[in-house]
Design a protein around this motif. Sequence first.
Motif, PDB file in Angstrom:
ATOM      1  N   ASP A 149     -10.523  -4.566  -4.802  1.00 27.60           N
ATOM      2  CA  ASP A 149     -11.772  -4.096  -5.400  1.00 27.60           C
ATOM      3  C   ASP A 149     -11.756  -2.575  -5.549  1.00 27.60           C
ATOM      4  N   GLU A 150     -11.163  -1.893  -4.566  1.00 32.66           N
ATOM      5  CA  GLU A 150     -11.070  -0.438  -4.619  1.00 32.66           C
ATOM      6  C   GLU A 150      -9.927   0.025  -5.517  1.00 32.66           C
ATOM      7  N   HIS A 151      -8.900  -0.814  -5.665  1.00 33.35           N
ATOM      8  CA  HIS A 151      -7.714  -0.456  -6.466  1.00 33.35           C
ATOM      9  C   HIS A 151      -7.423  -1.611  -7.430  1.00 33.35           C
ATOM     10  N   GLU A 200      -9.667  -7.574   2.605  1.00 29.66           N
ATOM     11  CA  GLU A 200      -9.882  -6.185   3.028  1.00 29.66           C
ATOM     12  C   GLU A 200     -10.637  -5.369   1.969  1.00 29.66           C
ATOM     13  N   GLY A 201     -10.768  -5.932   0.759  1.00 33.04           N
ATOM     14  CA  GLY A 201     -11.408  -5.192  -0.318  1.00 33.04           C
ATOM     15  C   GLY A 201     -10.490  -4.216  -1.024  1.00 33.04           C
ATOM     16  N   TRP A 202      -9.189  -4.313  -0.724  1.00 27.74           N
ATOM     17  CA  TRP A 202      -8.217  -3.380  -1.301  1.00 27.74           C
ATOM     18  C   TRP A 202      -8.205  -3.468  -2.825  1.00 27.74           C
ATOM     19  N   LYS A 220       0.822  -1.208   0.000  1.00 23.64           N
ATOM     20  CA  LYS A 220       0.000   0.000   0.000  1.00 23.64           C
ATOM     21  C   LYS A 220       0.861   1.265   0.000  1.00 23.64           C
TER      22      LYS A 220
END
Length: 465
Positions: free
Chosen positions: A378-380, A374-376, A356
């Motif tokens: 999906d967001e990025h 964490e959905g990281w 990150k």
Amino acid sequence: MPDTAVTAVTAGVSDLPRIEPARPGVTVIEAWLSEFPFPGFLDAVRERAAEFERTHPRYRIVIRGFSYEKLPAKVVRAAASGSAPAIASYYSGASQLARDTRTADGSPLFVSVEKAIGGRSEILGEPVVIDDVLAGVREYYTYDGDLASMPMTLSTMLLYANTTLLERAGVPRTPRSWDEVELACKAVAGLPDGPAHGIAWPVDGKFMQHALAQQGGLLTDASNGHAGRSLRVDLTSPELLAYVRWWQRLHQEGHYLHTGVMEDWAGTFGALAGQRVALRFSSSFDANYMVRAAQDAGFGLEVGPLPHNDTVPWAGNWIGGDSLWLADGLDEATRDGALAFMQYLSSPLNIARRHKASGSAPVTGASVALLEEEGWFDEHPHHRVPVEQLALRGGPPSAHGALAGGLHGIQMEMMAAMEDVLSQGAPAGERFARAEAEAQRILDEYNAWALGTGPLTPETLAVRI
């Protein structure tokens, strides 16, 4: 090797740091790590070192940062003088240099990390994670059957696409193959107010290495140096010339933007950011900067796998980044402390933090799973692409990149040849045959030094990303 020779070669390099002495009841571990031209590159590692010390108060971790270009030469000098660090990081392309660095008595400075771990599942309470390293990355760093070093940062080459321009040109999807790149460039060329060129990427040897890896081609003999020392360079293989001629054709047809500057990462970045091209090949480390530039300029951007030669199966990928090497002959407390710190740096949480902060691709399966949970991604979504691409590996394991001495000089010869092909229309086969002869000289001189039959020269220690 004589220290006088090493000192002569590294003239102009600042004196070696004074190794911090041991304290009563405290084991000091020197870690010499590469600095790269990114703001605060080692800040997170220093934070992790402080955390490790709090958990393991009997240890002191001394992090020293040096330019990645100068660090191998410093380690060579330190090893010859008996003051080498317990841990040193090397850029992937300098791995053979790490293997060939010797102590004053002529023995290898570094020992295989896997061998030093010795089958343990935890060290000083820190879980061992070497078996979870992503398969392609592990294959690249495995020599003589063991994982030689602990990958810390990771990069590969990707495609960056201006989807706004592609959609206007009627391109149905981001190109995945060389043929699709050509079709996309032709469509962009048909736009009445479109850019003058369709695609750009730097004239850099890493792209040629990546094209070889994708096609299963080899840069050197002995299975790219994984089945023995690389002794022969091959710059006229069908795989390499297929890529060179495809690149040349894109340029001749006006689709490839040739800036006229080798290694022009900034120029090609500006070309895509300024919408003077619709496509760009670049490092995965560029993702955050490229996404931000697209947002600022107001166009859509998609990050995808590096397009490949669709006439052959996808075999592997070029592997970039730094890896941690462990000095041999350490006392048990220092050895285990160094290994435990390596594993701590490679915990899922700490790899995710590093990813990150820097954009370095996650190195282990557990760190990928954590980021997914964490959905990281999906967001990025642009950060998921390197992981997906690294999973595209049909083998052989040696396809991921060459383990060879003098690799910087060899790449420079490849780049000079490509520049002549683009700028002067030099016949690809003839020009790369000339480059091969010079690259062979570089490898021969390196091997002469490594095997103790030749001098140490500045070219031997040259390292570039």
